[in-house]
Design an enzyme around this catalytic site. Structure first.
Site, short mmCIF file in Angstrom:
data_model
loop_
_atom_site.label_atom_id
_atom_site.label_comp_id
_atom_site.label_asym_id
_atom_site.label_seq_id
_atom_site.Cartn_x
_atom_site.Cartn_y
_atom_site.Cartn_z
N CYS A 152 0.82 -1.21 0.00
CA CYS A 152 0.00 0.00 0.00
C CYS A 152 0.85 1.25 0.00
CB CYS A 152 -0.94 0.00 1.20
SG CYS A 152 -0.10 -0.01 2.81
N HIS A 193 -2.24 1.58 7.04
CA HIS A 193 -2.50 1.53 5.60
C HIS A 193 -2.13 2.87 4.97
CE1 HIS A 193 -4.21 0.00 1.94
NE2 HIS A 193 -5.23 0.82 1.92
N ASN A 240 -7.86 4.62 -2.85
CA ASN A 240 -7.31 3.39 -2.29
C ASN A 240 -6.61 2.58 -3.38
OD1 ASN A 240 -6.75 1.46 -0.38
ND2 ASN A 240 -8.86 0.92 0.06
#
Length: 314
Positions: free
Chosen positions: A135, A265, A282
């Site tokens: 991520c 994240h 995202n």
């Protein structure tokens, strides 16, 4: 529960019947997401996890508390919350990182900003990190691609895999996690390859030192000190942010407000609504959430103001 188009979606206005045929629902879900398991034991385990997640979402909709967001049985419906966290929430916050204190008094007072819908920018398609804890690389590359277009009017499709394979000396750990500032440091020192020359594989690999790295626009990075500064910065560029994404597993739409400030994240802040809700890009594919995005309630929701940063370009 109902089928909404091709999506398996629990509608919060609909009473969920106890007579739902979970087995048929599971079969439809497997068909949609092309799931095949290696043996009967694994099949039985995944069915149990799916059922547990179905019950979790069912309880969410049966709660008397009015929700500002919706959930669905998405691509993560056969993963336990622990498995999901181990696979996707692997951001590594350095011990030396200076995290900003939470500011519960912050209120946004500006106009709406949305870099996903700006005529001056060719917004890149949302990507998918797959079963790799990268991520941080997608957060860094997302900010680089969009901000290079905003600030320099130059368009690139950059390589996350370059960061995954090659930025270990900068304290990143490939699919086991990393940090956005460390990624910016790597790019400032080494440049960055384009995706066509160093494609993403969703797994750790040996660094390809001979690949050309034509992207050389990073001069450093700037850490943001507060929610106020974050709100000012998003007016001019996107921002790499760290968040708690534990409650995001089944998110479909709306404004999420309940989460902790345990940063796990990396994502990209790409906008803010007039009411202060943050818009987040995202890296779980465009079918997740709102076309690959999520909105968070204003302020320091999910710890978004704790460690934002952006690359300094030139």
């Amino acid at each position: 529960m109902m089928l909404l188009g091709a999506s398996l979606y629990l509608n919060n206005t609909q009473e969920v019947s106890d007579e739902i045929d979970t087995a048929n629902l599971y079969a439809n879900w497997k068909m949609k997401y092309n799931r095949r398991y290696t043996n009967q034991r694994d099949e039985m385990y995944r069915y149990k996890v799916f059922t547990d997640n179905l019950n979790y979402i069912r309880a969410f909709y049966e709660s008397p508390e009015e929700a500002t967001f919706t959930l669905e049985l998405n691509q993560f419906a056969d993963m336990s919350q622990q498995e999901f966290a181990q696979t996707y929430l692997s951001l590594k916050v350095p011990r030396t990182a200076k995290l900003n204190a939470a500011n519960s008094n912050f209120q946004y007072k500006g106009a709406e900003v949305d870099w996903t819908d700006n005529k001056k920018v060719k917004y890149p398609a949302v990507k998918n990190q797959g079963s790799c804890g990268s991520c941080w690389a997608f957060s860094a590359v997302g900010a680089l691609e969009i901000n290079t277009d905003i600030e320099l009017n130059r368009k690139y499709e950059l390589s996350e895999q370059d960061l995954v394979d090659c930025s270990g000396p900068y304290d990143n750990d490939g699919c086991n996690g990393g940090w956005m500032d460390s990624a910016f440091e790597y790019v400032a020192d080494n440049g960055l390859a384009e995706a066509k020359d160093y494609p993403y594989t969703a797994k750790d690999g040996t660094c390809k030192t001979s690949v050309k790295r034509p992207y050389t626009h990073v001069q450093g990075f700037k850490d943001i000190d507060s929610c106020d500064e974050l709100a000012q910065t998003i007016q001019e560029r996107t921002v790499a942010v760290a968040v708690d994404a534990n409650p995001w597993q089944f998110y479909r739409s709306g404004v999420l407000s309940k989460c902790t400030k345990n940063l796990n994240h990396g994502v990209v802040l790409v906008g803010v609504q007039a009411d202060g809700a943050w818009k987040i890009r995202n890296s779980w594919g465009s079918s997740w959430g709102e076309a690959g995005h999520i909105r968070l309630a204003g302020g320091d929701t999910c710890g978004i103001c704790a460690a934002p940063s952006f690359p300094i370009l030139g």
